[in-house]
Design a protein around this motif. Structure first.
Motif, short mmCIF file in Angstrom:
data_model
loop_
_atom_site.label_atom_id
_atom_site.label_comp_id
_atom_site.label_asym_id
_atom_site.label_seq_id
_atom_site.Cartn_x
_atom_site.Cartn_y
_atom_site.Cartn_z
N ASP A 1 -0.55 -10.17 2.72
CA ASP A 1 0.72 -10.21 2.00
C ASP A 1 0.48 -10.64 0.56
OD1 ASP A 1 0.68 -13.16 1.94
OD2 ASP A 1 1.14 -12.99 4.07
N ILE A 2 1.54 -10.55 -0.24
CA ILE A 2 1.45 -10.84 -1.66
C ILE A 2 1.08 -12.30 -1.92
CG2 ILE A 2 2.83 -11.04 -3.77
CD1 ILE A 2 4.35 -8.53 -2.82
N ALA A 3 1.74 -13.22 -1.24
CA ALA A 3 1.50 -14.64 -1.48
C ALA A 3 0.05 -15.01 -1.21
CB ALA A 3 2.43 -15.49 -0.62
N THR A 4 -0.50 -14.52 -0.11
CA THR A 4 -1.89 -14.83 0.22
C THR A 4 -2.83 -14.22 -0.81
OG1 THR A 4 -1.37 -14.89 2.58
CG2 THR A 4 -3.68 -14.61 1.99
N ALA A 5 -2.55 -12.99 -1.21
CA ALA A 5 -3.41 -12.32 -2.18
C ALA A 5 -3.45 -13.10 -3.49
CB ALA A 5 -2.92 -10.90 -2.43
N LEU A 6 -2.30 -13.49 -4.01
CA LEU A 6 -2.26 -14.20 -5.28
C LEU A 6 -2.93 -15.57 -5.18
CD1 LEU A 6 1.30 -13.31 -6.61
CD2 LEU A 6 -0.90 -12.36 -7.33
N SER A 7 -2.73 -16.25 -4.06
CA SER A 7 -3.35 -17.55 -3.86
C SER A 7 -4.87 -17.45 -3.82
CB SER A 7 -2.82 -18.19 -2.57
OG SER A 7 -3.48 -19.41 -2.31
N LYS A 8 -5.38 -16.50 -3.06
CA LYS A 8 -6.83 -16.34 -2.93
C LYS A 8 -7.46 -15.86 -4.23
CE LYS A 8 -7.23 -17.59 1.39
NZ LYS A 8 -7.96 -18.84 1.77
N LEU A 9 -6.77 -14.97 -4.92
CA LEU A 9 -7.30 -14.50 -6.19
C LEU A 9 -7.37 -15.63 -7.21
CD1 LEU A 9 -5.49 -11.05 -6.39
CD2 LEU A 9 -7.97 -11.40 -6.37
N TRP A 10 -6.33 -16.45 -7.26
CA TRP A 10 -6.33 -17.60 -8.16
C TRP A 10 -7.48 -18.55 -7.84
CZ3 TRP A 10 -4.08 -19.46 -12.52
CH2 TRP A 10 -4.18 -20.83 -12.76
N GLU A 11 -7.63 -18.87 -6.57
CA GLU A 11 -8.69 -19.80 -6.16
C GLU A 11 -10.08 -19.28 -6.52
OE1 GLU A 11 -8.19 -20.42 -2.00
OE2 GLU A 11 -6.24 -21.42 -2.21
N SER A 12 -10.24 -17.97 -6.52
CA SER A 12 -11.55 -17.39 -6.81
C SER A 12 -11.74 -17.04 -8.29
CB SER A 12 -11.77 -16.14 -5.96
OG SER A 12 -10.75 -15.18 -6.21
N GLY A 13 -10.79 -17.46 -9.13
CA GLY A 13 -10.99 -17.33 -10.57
C GLY A 13 -10.25 -16.22 -11.27
N ALA A 14 -9.53 -15.36 -10.56
CA ALA A 14 -8.80 -14.27 -11.20
C ALA A 14 -7.59 -14.81 -11.94
CB ALA A 14 -8.37 -13.23 -10.17
N ARG A 15 -7.38 -14.33 -13.15
CA ARG A 15 -6.25 -14.77 -13.96
C ARG A 15 -5.40 -13.62 -14.49
NH1 ARG A 15 -7.71 -18.47 -11.60
NH2 ARG A 15 -8.32 -20.54 -12.30
N ASP A 16 -5.89 -12.38 -14.40
CA ASP A 16 -5.23 -11.25 -15.04
C ASP A 16 -5.39 -10.03 -14.14
OD1 ASP A 16 -4.27 -9.32 -16.77
OD2 ASP A 16 -5.78 -9.64 -18.33
N VAL A 17 -4.32 -9.67 -13.40
CA VAL A 17 -4.45 -8.61 -12.40
C VAL A 17 -3.42 -7.51 -12.66
CG1 VAL A 17 -5.32 -10.25 -10.71
CG2 VAL A 17 -2.89 -9.65 -10.70
N LEU A 18 -3.75 -6.31 -12.16
CA LEU A 18 -2.94 -5.13 -12.35
C LEU A 18 -2.47 -4.62 -11.00
CD1 LEU A 18 -2.16 -3.18 -14.75
CD2 LEU A 18 -4.18 -1.85 -14.11
N VAL A 19 -1.16 -4.46 -10.84
CA VAL A 19 -0.60 -3.89 -9.61
C VAL A 19 -0.30 -2.42 -9.88
CG1 VAL A 19 1.34 -3.90 -8.00
CG2 VAL A 19 0.33 -6.06 -8.76
N ALA B 1 7.15 -12.20 -9.04
CA ALA B 1 5.73 -12.32 -9.36
C ALA B 1 5.24 -11.23 -10.30
CB ALA B 1 4.90 -12.29 -8.07
N VAL B 2 6.14 -10.71 -11.15
CA VAL B 2 5.75 -9.75 -12.17
C VAL B 2 5.91 -10.42 -13.53
CG1 VAL B 2 6.26 -7.53 -13.27
CG2 VAL B 2 6.38 -7.76 -10.78
N ASP B 3 4.86 -10.37 -14.34
CA ASP B 3 4.86 -11.03 -15.64
C ASP B 3 4.89 -10.04 -16.80
OD1 ASP B 3 4.35 -13.88 -14.68
OD2 ASP B 3 2.68 -12.79 -13.77
N PHE B 4 4.25 -8.89 -16.60
CA PHE B 4 4.18 -7.86 -17.64
C PHE B 4 4.39 -6.50 -16.99
CE2 PHE B 4 1.49 -11.42 -18.85
CZ PHE B 4 1.95 -11.73 -20.12
N VAL B 5 4.83 -5.54 -17.79
CA VAL B 5 5.11 -4.19 -17.30
C VAL B 5 4.40 -3.18 -18.19
CG1 VAL B 5 6.89 -2.44 -16.94
CG2 VAL B 5 7.33 -4.82 -16.29
N GLN B 6 3.80 -2.17 -17.56
CA GLN B 6 3.27 -1.00 -18.26
C GLN B 6 3.92 0.23 -17.63
OE1 GLN B 6 -0.99 -1.10 -17.82
NE2 GLN B 6 -1.28 -2.09 -19.79
N ALA B 7 4.78 0.91 -18.37
CA ALA B 7 5.47 2.09 -17.86
C ALA B 7 5.00 3.31 -18.64
CB ALA B 7 6.98 1.92 -17.99
#
Length: 339
Positions: free
Chosen positions: A245-263, A278-284
């Motif tokens: 799920d989204i919450a687990t993904a973001l938590s694990k990515l943060w713990e492993s050092g990821a700071r800038d991700v693209l959905v 959980a959306v901070d920026f948009v590219q349309a």
């Protein structure tokens, strides 16, 4: 700021942009040194985690020409000893007498550099609020603010809002210049996230590729959210990180050092990120095509009334061949979490 410092800031921001995606969990900082005659004599950017920071790289290039000069940095110099020493101390030891920085460091551990520099006789210039151009740092700063990776929601759509035709065909909505921009952008991200629906429907590789078919030197982590099995033979089978799920993904990515991700997809996952706040920026990416019916960007309603619409501030509009890229930032106050 002095004219020579504005030119140096442009060089520092370019250096910052070049290393974006390679420095996490550290910020992709750029720095430039201006000598007493007003010449830019050293430019540097932060190396991968554990390596020298931008100020040290720029000072190394400048050498003795830094003495009596100015350091122009995209982020407030750190005053923290971690895997490397404090940049504030390196600047003073090199004889820097003036420091100009674009963004204040919100990290409680590494911040406070401006105060330390002033206490040690260095003139410090920082417009309040942050007004100098240093957009490369925005995702990292947002990540520090929210305590999870900064999320950019990216999608390509027809002008009437569809990401695929009614029969599911979606290649290609946008033209080659837009696709080239997407791949170059991927090469500067920590991770790309898709849902299992996209994997099963499109069999994507999620790599950052050049026009000649080769891959960029830096490749983002490939992340799939969902529990459905990825069949053997798919590009991502056994070659991606899986989270339920989204919450687990973001938590694990943060713990492993990821700071800038693209959905990147699909519609259900995009709706889930919006609903989670959980959306901070948009590219349309907007293509000059009309379908009239098809698959929408979001796989569900965000609101039943216009007043509850998901909103963002437009920060840039670029023409890419026949297509248009609209980029935006989501204000903190408009999130589903209400924070």
């Amino acid at each position: 700021m002095r004219p020579a410092e504005l030119a140096a800031l442009s060089a520092a921001e370019a250096a910052s942009a070049a290393v974006r995606g390679t420095t996490s969990p550290n910020p992709p900082v750029g720095a430039a040194i201006v000598d007493v005659a007003g010449n830019t004599v050293g430019v540097g950017a932060t190396r991968p985690a554990g390596g020298p920071h931008a100020e040290v790289m720029a000072l190394s290039e400048a050498g003795e020409r830094a003495r009596g000069g100015t350091a122009v940095v995209t982020l407030e110099p750190c005053n923290h000893t971690g895997r490397t020493g404090p940049c504030t101390h390196a600047l003073v030891e090199a004889g820097i007498t003036r420091v100009v920085f674009a963004r204040r460091d919100a990290n409680s551990v590494a911040g406070g550099g401006a105060e330390w520099l002033r206490d040690n006789g260095v003139e410090v210039v920082h417009p309040e609020p942050d007004q100098l151009p240093a957009p490369t740092l925005d995702p990292w700063l947002r990540a520090i603010e929210v305590g999870r990776p900064a999320v950019t929601l990216k999608f390509a759509q027809t002008l009437d809002g569809f990401t695929a035709a009614a029969d599911g065909t979606s290649q290609w909505i946008t033209g080659p210049e837009a696709r080239r921009t997407v791949h170059a952008d991927r090469a500067h991200r920590d991770a790309i996230i898709v849902g299992t629906g996209t994997v099963l429907a499109d069999n994507p590789r999620l790599t950052a590729r050049r026009d000649d078919g080769g891959e960029y030197g830096h490749q983002p982590r490939r992340v799939v959210i969902g529990t459905r099995e990825i069949p053997a033979g798919h590009h991502l089978a056994g070659a991606c990180e899986r989270y339920p799920d989204i919450a687990t993904a973001l938590s694990k990515l943060w713990e492993s050092g990821a700071r800038d991700v693209l959905v990147e997809g699909g519609a259900g996952l995009a709706a889930g990120f919006v609903a989670a706040g959980a959306v901070d920026f948009v590219q349309a990416y907007l293509a000059p095509k009309l379908l009239g019916a098809g698959h929408p960007v979001l796989g569900g309603a965000v609101t039943e009334t216009l007043y509850g619409a998901f909103e963002f501030e437009t920060t840039a509009v670029r023409r890419l061949g026949a297509d248009v890229l609209v980029e935006g930032r989501v204000p903190r106050r408009s999130r589903a979490t209400g924070t």
